[in-house]
Design an enzyme around this catalytic site. Structure first.
Site, PDB file in Angstrom:
ATOM      1  N   ALA A 130      -3.107 -71.866  10.621  1.00 60.06           N
ATOM      2  CA  ALA A 130      -2.856 -72.840   9.563  1.00 60.06           C
ATOM      3  C   ALA A 130      -3.521 -74.173   9.913  1.00 60.06           C
ATOM      4  CB  ALA A 130      -1.357 -73.029   9.367  1.00 60.06           C
ATOM      5  N   ASP A 131      -3.703 -74.449  11.208  1.00 59.25           N
ATOM      6  CA  ASP A 131      -4.301 -75.701  11.666  1.00 59.25           C
ATOM      7  C   ASP A 131      -5.813 -75.674  11.473  1.00 59.25           C
ATOM      8  OD1 ASP A 131      -4.113 -78.253  13.390  1.00 59.25           O
ATOM      9  OD2 ASP A 131      -5.626 -77.024  14.412  1.00 59.25           O
ATOM     10  N   GLY A 132      -6.353 -76.749  10.918  1.00 61.04           N
ATOM     11  CA  GLY A 132      -7.792 -76.817  10.646  1.00 61.04           C
ATOM     12  C   GLY A 132      -8.654 -76.720  11.889  1.00 61.04           C
ATOM     13  N   LEU A 134      -7.927 -75.282  14.866  1.00 63.53           N
ATOM     14  CA  LEU A 134      -7.874 -73.903  15.376  1.00 63.53           C
ATOM     15  C   LEU A 134      -8.651 -72.971  14.455  1.00 63.53           C
ATOM     16  CD1 LEU A 134      -4.158 -73.522  16.536  1.00 63.53           C
ATOM     17  CD2 LEU A 134      -6.180 -73.959  17.953  1.00 63.53           C
ATOM     18  N   ASN A 135      -8.563 -73.214  13.159  1.00 59.48           N
ATOM     19  CA  ASN A 135      -9.281 -72.383  12.195  1.00 59.48           C
ATOM     20  C   ASN A 135     -10.793 -72.509  12.387  1.00 59.48           C
ATOM     21  OD1 ASN A 135      -9.331 -70.522  10.163  1.00 59.48           O
ATOM     22  ND2 ASN A 135      -9.062 -72.003   8.527  1.00 59.48           N
TER      23      ASN A 135
END
Length: 147
Positions: A130-132, A134-135
């Site tokens: 969900a974290d940008g 990490l994505n």
């Protein structure tokens, strides 16, 4: 170059390394969880000096688990939510040091930490964070074929 983690999986460094990739955190599952508790709702660049100070004072899960939450809170105060985060960090570290607790049951470990664990500790390819940040890391890994 990456660094080996407990499973034998190597963590490659991205072009714009996250706090989870930094030396002293990369390949250290407990430290990764501490970093995630501190970086949740806080920029990694802001958290890093605090992270370094914590690990200098309490370098192991057992040491951090026996720390006084008020002592931890004093160090992490600049990041905000210092009392709650300190409580989580001390409790999580104590349980981590005892062993046998699934990561998802550790205090203070939420979605962000679980996604980071799956990516950086387990080397899983099926993670949709969900974290940008990490994505973007996952997208970079897939695009470069380093998974």
């Amino acid at each position: 170059m990456g660094e080996e983690v407990g499973s034998g999986w190597s963590v490659p460094l991205s072009p714009e390394p996250l706090v989870q990739e930094r030396p002293g955190v990369r390949g250290e599952p407990w430290r990764l969880l501490v970093v995630c508790i501190l970086c949740n709702k806080t920029r990694g660049a802001s958290a890093w000096p605090v992270v370094s100070a914590l690990f200098d004072r309490w370098p192991t899960p057992a040491a951090m688990g026996s720390a006084g939450p008020e002592d931890v809170a004093t160090i992490i105060r600049p990041l905000g939510l210092h009392r709650r985060r300190a409580s989580y960090i001390v409790a999580m570290s104590s349980r981590f040091a005892e062993g046998g607790c699934p990561v998802e049951d550790l205090p203070g470990v939420g979605r962000y930490a679980l996604d980071a664990w799956a990516i950086f500790v387990e080397g899983r390819t099926d993670v949709e964070p969900a974290d940008g940040h990490l994505n973007r890391y996952v997208d970079w890994r897939k695009a470069t074929g380093t998974w």
